[in-house]
Design a protein around this motif. Structure first.
Motif, PDB file in Angstrom:
ATOM      1  N   THR A 249      54.932  47.256  35.235  1.00  0.00           N
ATOM      2  CA  THR A 249      53.532  46.778  35.252  1.00  0.00           C
ATOM      3  C   THR A 249      52.537  47.583  34.253  1.00  0.00           C
TER       4      THR A 249
ATOM      5  N   ILE B 110      46.536  41.986  26.485  1.00  0.00           N
ATOM      6  CA  ILE B 110      46.074  42.264  27.814  1.00  0.00           C
ATOM      7  C   ILE B 110      44.738  42.292  27.901  1.00  0.00           C
TER       8      ILE B 110
ATOM      9  N   THR C 220      48.354  47.581  33.361  1.00  0.00           N
ATOM     10  CA  THR C 220      46.969  47.333  33.860  1.00  0.00           C
ATOM     11  C   THR C 220      46.164  47.853  32.638  1.00  0.00           C
ATOM     12  N   SER C 221      45.292  47.026  32.346  1.00  0.00           N
ATOM     13  CA  SER C 221      44.279  47.312  31.274  1.00  0.00           C
ATOM     14  C   SER C 221      42.842  47.888  32.064  1.00  0.00           C
ATOM     15  N   ASN C 222      42.540  48.875  31.749  1.00  0.00           N
ATOM     16  CA  ASN C 222      41.053  49.556  32.409  1.00  0.00           C
ATOM     17  C   ASN C 222      40.174  49.721  30.933  1.00  0.00           C
TER      18      ASN C 222
ATOM     19  N   THR D 254      53.127  42.063  34.847  1.00  0.00           N
ATOM     20  CA  THR D 254      54.213  42.747  35.596  1.00  0.00           C
ATOM     21  C   THR D 254      55.341  41.505  35.171  1.00  0.00           C
TER      22      THR D 254
ATOM     23  N   GLY E  51      40.899  44.451  32.552  1.00  0.00           N
ATOM     24  CA  GLY E  51      41.142  44.336  34.087  1.00  0.00           C
ATOM     25  C   GLY E  51      42.456  43.511  34.247  1.00  0.00           C
ATOM     26  N   GLU E  52      43.143  43.117  33.340  1.00  0.00           N
ATOM     27  CA  GLU E  52      44.373  42.172  33.697  1.00  0.00           C
ATOM     28  C   GLU E  52      45.583  43.190  33.833  1.00  0.00           C
ATOM     29  N   GLN E  53      46.231  42.636  34.854  1.00  0.00           N
ATOM     30  CA  GLN E  53      47.577  43.203  35.041  1.00  0.00           C
ATOM     31  C   GLN E  53      48.907  42.504  34.931  1.00  0.00           C
TER      32      GLN E  53
END
Length: 71
Positions: free
Chosen positions: A7, A41, A9-11, A48, A44-46
């Protein structure tokens, strides 16, 4: 086949091109490596996904995953 779920996740505030590497290990020694990406990405996208390793005839006792980019 062995598999590992990854997984990411973009922050960030901007889209990023992401790459990851997962190594399947046996007694601290690598037996197989699989890669994710490059893929974009969004903020805010994740993401998996499952990465497929060696067949179950090869014993795997752990995996080691690293983000290759962005760094």
């Amino acid at each position: 086949y062995w598999q590992v779920t990854v997984t990411l996740t973009s922050n960030t505030r901007n889209p990023v091109s992401a790459r990851a590497e997962c190594t399947f290990m046996n007694a601290g020694q690598p037996v197989s490596t699989d890669y994710l990406g490059p893929l974009t990405i969004q903020p805010g996208e994740q993401i998996t996904t499952d990465l497929i390793g060696p067949s179950t005839t090869v014993y795997v006792d752990s995996t080691r995953c690293n983000v290759l980019s962005p760094t």
